[in-house]
Design an enzyme around this catalytic site. Sequence first.
Site, PDB file in Angstrom:
ATOM      1  N   GLY A 114       9.305  -2.131   3.732  1.00 55.83           N
ATOM      2  CA  GLY A 114       9.094  -3.572   3.700  1.00 55.83           C
ATOM      3  C   GLY A 114       8.965  -4.144   5.104  1.00 55.83           C
ATOM      4  O   GLY A 114       9.725  -3.782   6.005  1.00 55.83           O
ATOM      5  N   LYS A 140       9.375  -3.908  15.375  1.00 49.90           N
ATOM      6  CA  LYS A 140       9.420  -2.509  14.953  1.00 49.90           C
ATOM      7  C   LYS A 140      10.103  -1.622  15.995  1.00 49.90           C
ATOM      8  O   LYS A 140      10.706  -0.599  15.663  1.00 49.90           O
ATOM      9  CB  LYS A 140       8.004  -2.002  14.676  1.00 49.90           C
ATOM     10  CG  LYS A 140       7.432  -2.458  13.347  1.00 49.90           C
ATOM     11  CD  LYS A 140       8.219  -1.880  12.174  1.00 49.90           C
ATOM     12  CE  LYS A 140       7.556  -2.143  10.843  1.00 49.90           C
ATOM     13  NZ  LYS A 140       8.298  -1.528   9.724  1.00 49.90           N
ATOM     14  N   GLU A 156       2.012   0.539  17.123  1.00 49.70           N
ATOM     15  CA  GLU A 156       2.053  -0.667  17.953  1.00 49.70           C
ATOM     16  C   GLU A 156       3.231  -0.648  18.927  1.00 49.70           C
ATOM     17  O   GLU A 156       3.297  -1.476  19.840  1.00 49.70           O
ATOM     18  CB  GLU A 156       2.129  -1.916  17.074  1.00 49.70           C
ATOM     19  CG  GLU A 156       0.884  -2.169  16.233  1.00 49.70           C
ATOM     20  CD  GLU A 156      -0.294  -2.687  17.039  1.00 49.70           C
ATOM     21  OE1 GLU A 156      -0.059  -3.384  18.051  1.00 49.70           O
ATOM     22  OE2 GLU A 156      -1.447  -2.403  16.660  1.00 49.70           O
ATOM     23  N   TYR A 171       5.202  -8.308  16.239  1.00 48.14           N
ATOM     24  CA  TYR A 171       5.339  -7.237  15.251  1.00 48.14           C
ATOM     25  C   TYR A 171       5.779  -5.936  15.924  1.00 48.14           C
ATOM     26  O   TYR A 171       6.715  -5.263  15.468  1.00 48.14           O
ATOM     27  CB  TYR A 171       4.020  -7.026  14.513  1.00 48.14           C
ATOM     28  CG  TYR A 171       3.996  -5.789  13.650  1.00 48.14           C
ATOM     29  CD1 TYR A 171       4.740  -5.707  12.476  1.00 48.14           C
ATOM     30  CD2 TYR A 171       3.218  -4.683  14.008  1.00 48.14           C
ATOM     31  CE1 TYR A 171       4.730  -4.566  11.686  1.00 48.14           C
ATOM     32  CE2 TYR A 171       3.192  -3.543  13.221  1.00 48.14           C
ATOM     33  CZ  TYR A 171       3.947  -3.484  12.067  1.00 48.14           C
ATOM     34  OH  TYR A 171       3.932  -2.350  11.291  1.00 48.14           O
ATOM     35  N   GLN A 197       0.818  -1.206   0.000  1.00 48.12           N
ATOM     36  CA  GLN A 197       0.000   0.000   0.000  1.00 48.12           C
ATOM     37  C   GLN A 197       0.858   1.266   0.000  1.00 48.12           C
ATOM     38  O   GLN A 197       0.781   2.097  -0.907  1.00 48.12           O
ATOM     39  CB  GLN A 197      -0.918   0.004   1.231  1.00 48.12           C
ATOM     40  CG  GLN A 197      -1.640   1.335   1.470  1.00 48.12           C
ATOM     41  CD  GLN A 197      -2.390   1.378   2.781  1.00 48.12           C
ATOM     42  OE1 GLN A 197      -3.606   1.270   2.788  1.00 48.12           O
ATOM     43  NE2 GLN A 197      -1.687   1.523   3.897  1.00 48.12           N
ATOM     44  N   THR A 239       5.630   2.084  13.793  1.00 53.02           N
ATOM     45  CA  THR A 239       4.194   1.892  13.991  1.00 53.02           C
ATOM     46  C   THR A 239       3.724   2.319  15.376  1.00 53.02           C
ATOM     47  O   THR A 239       4.506   2.314  16.340  1.00 53.02           O
ATOM     48  CB  THR A 239       3.858   0.402  13.796  1.00 53.02           C
ATOM     49  OG1 THR A 239       2.517   0.136  14.212  1.00 53.02           O
ATOM     50  CG2 THR A 239       4.776  -0.484  14.639  1.00 53.02           C
TER      51      THR A 239
END
Length: 351
Positions: free
Chosen positions: A86, A159, A132, A155, A13, A130
């Site tokens: 990526g 990050k 998160e 995840y 995206q 992110t």
Amino acid sequence: MKKKALITGITGQDGSYLAEFLLKKNYIVHGIKRKSSSFNTSRIDHIFENPKYKSKFFLHYGDLTDSDSIFRIINKVRPNEIYNLGAQSHVGVSFETPLYTAEVSGLGSLRILEIIRFLKLKTKFYQATTSELFGERGKRSKFNEKSEFNPKSPYGVSKLFSHFITKIYRESYGIYASSGILFNHESPRRGETFVTRKITMFLAKYIHTGKGILSLGNIYAQRDWGHAKDYVEMQWRILQQKKPDDYVISTDNTHSVKDFINLACRILNIKLVWSGKGLKEKGYEIKKNNKRKKFIKIDKKYFRPLDINYLRGDSTKAKKILKYKPKYNFKDLVSEMLESDIKSQKEQIFR
């Protein structure tokens, strides 16, 4: 001389929108894509097949888990800017593939930074991170660049590593390396397994067929949802600053998954009512004869092992320094996603 940009995750995206944005800025754009047995370039085919970009847009096979391929590409291209977009970016999937998530989303960043350092390049490096990272701190809390990190998924942890290794290479080696801490951002190009796209794709089909059940997990999770187009412009602006730094990009507002569904149904004139609580909660369409038809249910298999219920950003710094001003609001976002998926559904029906 035209600037050269290298984008990892160009088939995703953000990568596809960023490629379009940079080409309009007269960049030469190089992208890295993974070798796959299936076609995965639908978001960028319109660029690759456009004759006017023949000498401005190039794709290279590579993988963030493979240092040799990344070294070869960076050494060949010698880009002015690298945008590391990526990742294995699905939070739920990261619980099932934690090692792969760490390799791609965490160590992938280190591989690029170490190559920049080894080759002594003057390349500017952007790392996509992110919301998160923050975990949860209670409702009405807003997270900015100084907020404490407390990730709740493999995840998020991967990050967090990429965020700190970017900072370490900036401070230790003088590399121009910046992170964008991006809150949730959606678009018609959002992956089909993400909840927002899952909702709009289902409803686009439902209004034509009146069939199917939409199965969801935690519909009360609240997120700060923006549009990917707004966010990729900020990624570019981050690398145009005199000094590297980290920025939160968000709308500073939150909506629940249930809010997203309710708004989407209102836009489509679907009369939706909810009944029940917890795993027994269901969504019904009120038909013209006032009969109820179930079309939404809660399924425990879509709940994460550990979830974050509330995330809201504070983009004050980005607004001041990057002159960040979102062009899309929540309703614009939902409407655009629905319109795109309805168009795709019609094309499938009449194909």
